[in-house]
Design a protein around this motif. Sequence first.
Motif, short mmCIF file in Angstrom:
data_model
loop_
_atom_site.label_atom_id
_atom_site.label_comp_id
_atom_site.label_asym_id
_atom_site.label_seq_id
_atom_site.Cartn_x
_atom_site.Cartn_y
_atom_site.Cartn_z
N PRO A 113 9.57 -13.30 63.15
CA PRO A 113 10.70 -12.80 63.95
C PRO A 113 11.06 -13.70 65.12
O PRO A 113 12.24 -13.87 65.44
N ILE A 114 10.04 -14.30 65.77
CA ILE A 114 10.32 -15.14 66.95
C ILE A 114 11.09 -16.39 66.54
O ILE A 114 12.11 -16.74 67.12
N GLY A 135 12.75 -16.81 63.84
CA GLY A 135 14.02 -16.41 63.24
C GLY A 135 15.13 -16.24 64.25
O GLY A 135 16.32 -16.24 63.89
N MET A 136 14.78 -16.10 65.54
CA MET A 136 15.80 -16.02 66.59
C MET A 136 16.49 -17.36 66.80
O MET A 136 17.59 -17.42 67.34
N PHE A 137 15.84 -18.45 66.38
CA PHE A 137 16.37 -19.78 66.64
C PHE A 137 16.93 -20.47 65.39
O PHE A 137 17.71 -21.40 65.50
N THR A 138 16.49 -20.04 64.21
CA THR A 138 16.97 -20.65 62.98
C THR A 138 16.83 -19.67 61.82
O THR A 138 15.93 -18.82 61.84
N VAL A 189 10.52 -22.59 71.80
CA VAL A 189 9.52 -21.51 71.82
C VAL A 189 8.39 -21.84 72.77
O VAL A 189 7.88 -20.97 73.50
#
Length: 460
Positions: free
Chosen positions: A351-352, A354-357, A292
Motif C-alpha cells: 500500500p505504501i 502503491g501511493m507513488f506508482t 519513501v
Amino acid sequence: MTAAPGTAARRGRSRTTDLTTGPLGRGIIVFALPLLGAALVQLLYSTVDLMFVGHALGTEAAAAVGASGLIVTCLIGMFTGLGTGTGVLVARHFGAGRHSQVDRVMHTALAFGLAGGTLLIPAMILIAPTLLAWLNTPDEILAMAVVYVRIYLLGLVSVVLFNMGAGVLRAVGDSLTPMLCQLLGGVVNVLVDALFIVVFRWGIVGAAAATLTSQTLCAVLVLLALRRLDERYRLRLTRFHLHRVTLREILAIGLPAGVQALVITLSNVAVQYRINGLGIPDIAAFTVWFRVENFLYMPVMALGQAASTSVAQNLGAEDRARTRRAVRVCCLIGVAVTSVLAVALLVASGPILGMFTADPQVIALTTSIARIIGPCYLLFALMEVLSSSIRGAGHALPPMIIIVSALCGLRVVLLAALPQVFGAVTRVAMLYPLSWVVTNALLLAYLLIRRAVLWGEPRD
C-alpha cells in the motif's frame, strides 16, 4: 557535577527545553519532535510546490526546477552547516550560563550571514548559467532553469539568516518556534504559488518568486523571535559585529559540517549516475524509494540535532556524566524509532509504495531495495547520533573527514572500480548499509580513543 548557572531563569520560558535538567529521554524527545515537524513541513510544501509547477506549467518547467535542485541543495547544505556551528557554540555557552557569550555568538553569526550572503548573491547570479551547463542541463530548459536559480538566489540572505537564527533558537532549547516559522512559510508558499502561477500566470518566475516570498517571511519571523529572547542575549541591531575570535569558532564547526553536506550531495550524483545506466524501471524504483525513505530519514536527522544540542548544553554545564548518558539515550531512541518504522514499511510495503506508482515491476524493485536498506537504517541512525554528538562537543573536523572518506568516498570508489559488480539495482542498494557499517566503525573507534577529550572519562 555542576548545575548550569542561570537554570532557574530559564525554566520559566515555555518554549525552551533545558536539556541540562530533568528526565533526559523525555527532554530529548520533546526537543526533537518540533524538529521532525519542521522537516515534514518542508517536505510537504516542497512537494506541493513541485505539483503546482508540474501540473500548471508542464514537464519542462518541472524539469527546470529539478535541474537547479543540486545548486539549491548545495547552498542550503553549506548554510545549514554554518547554522550548526552557531548552534553548538550558543548551546555550550547557554548550558554554562554565559549569557554575554550567547549574545556575542548570535550577533557575530547574523552579521557574518548578512554580509556573506549579500556578497555572494551577485557572484552566484553571474555564474549560475555556467554551473547549470556543467550539470549538463538540457538546452531546451536551460533558460528557465537560469531564471529560477537567479530569482531563488535573491533570497540567499534570507536563507542564511533563517538557518543562523534557527540554530540559535534550537541551541537555547526552542525547537518549536523554527517549526512554526517554517509552517507559516510553507502555507504562504502554497498560497503565493496559486496566486503567481495560476492567477497571474507568471510561469517559472512565479514559482521562484513564491519561494523567495516564503523564505523572506521565515527569516523575518525568526529574527522577530530572536528579539523576544531573554533580555541578556536578545537580538539588537546595534549589537551586530564581526568578532574575529567568535567568528573563527563558528567557522571551525560550521564549515566542516557544511562541506560534509556538500560532499554527500555530490556523492549522490555518482550513485544516481550508476542508477541512470540501469534502465527506466530501476530509475523509477530508486526515485520511489528516495521519497519513501524521507519518512525514515527525517526522524534520524531530528534526533541528530537533538544529540548535538544536548551534548553542547551539558558540556557547557560541565555535567560529563549526563553528556555521556545523552549520547546513549539518543542512540537507543534512534535504533528504536528506525526499527519500528522499517518494520512498518516492510509489512505495509504494498500500500505504501502503491501511493507513488502503479507499475508492478517498479513496486517489486522498490520492495527489494527496501528489504536491503530498511532493516539496516538503524546503522544510519547510530551514525547520525555519533557524528552529531562529536560535533556538539566542538570537534567538527573528525566526523567530517570520517563521513566524507568512508561514506562518500567508499561509494564513489566502489562504483568506479567495480561497475560490473554494481550492475543491478539491488547491488547498488547494498552500498548504503556497507558504507554505514564502515563509517560507524570509524566513528566508534574515534570516540573510544578521544572520549577523555570529548566529554571526560567515565567515573566507574
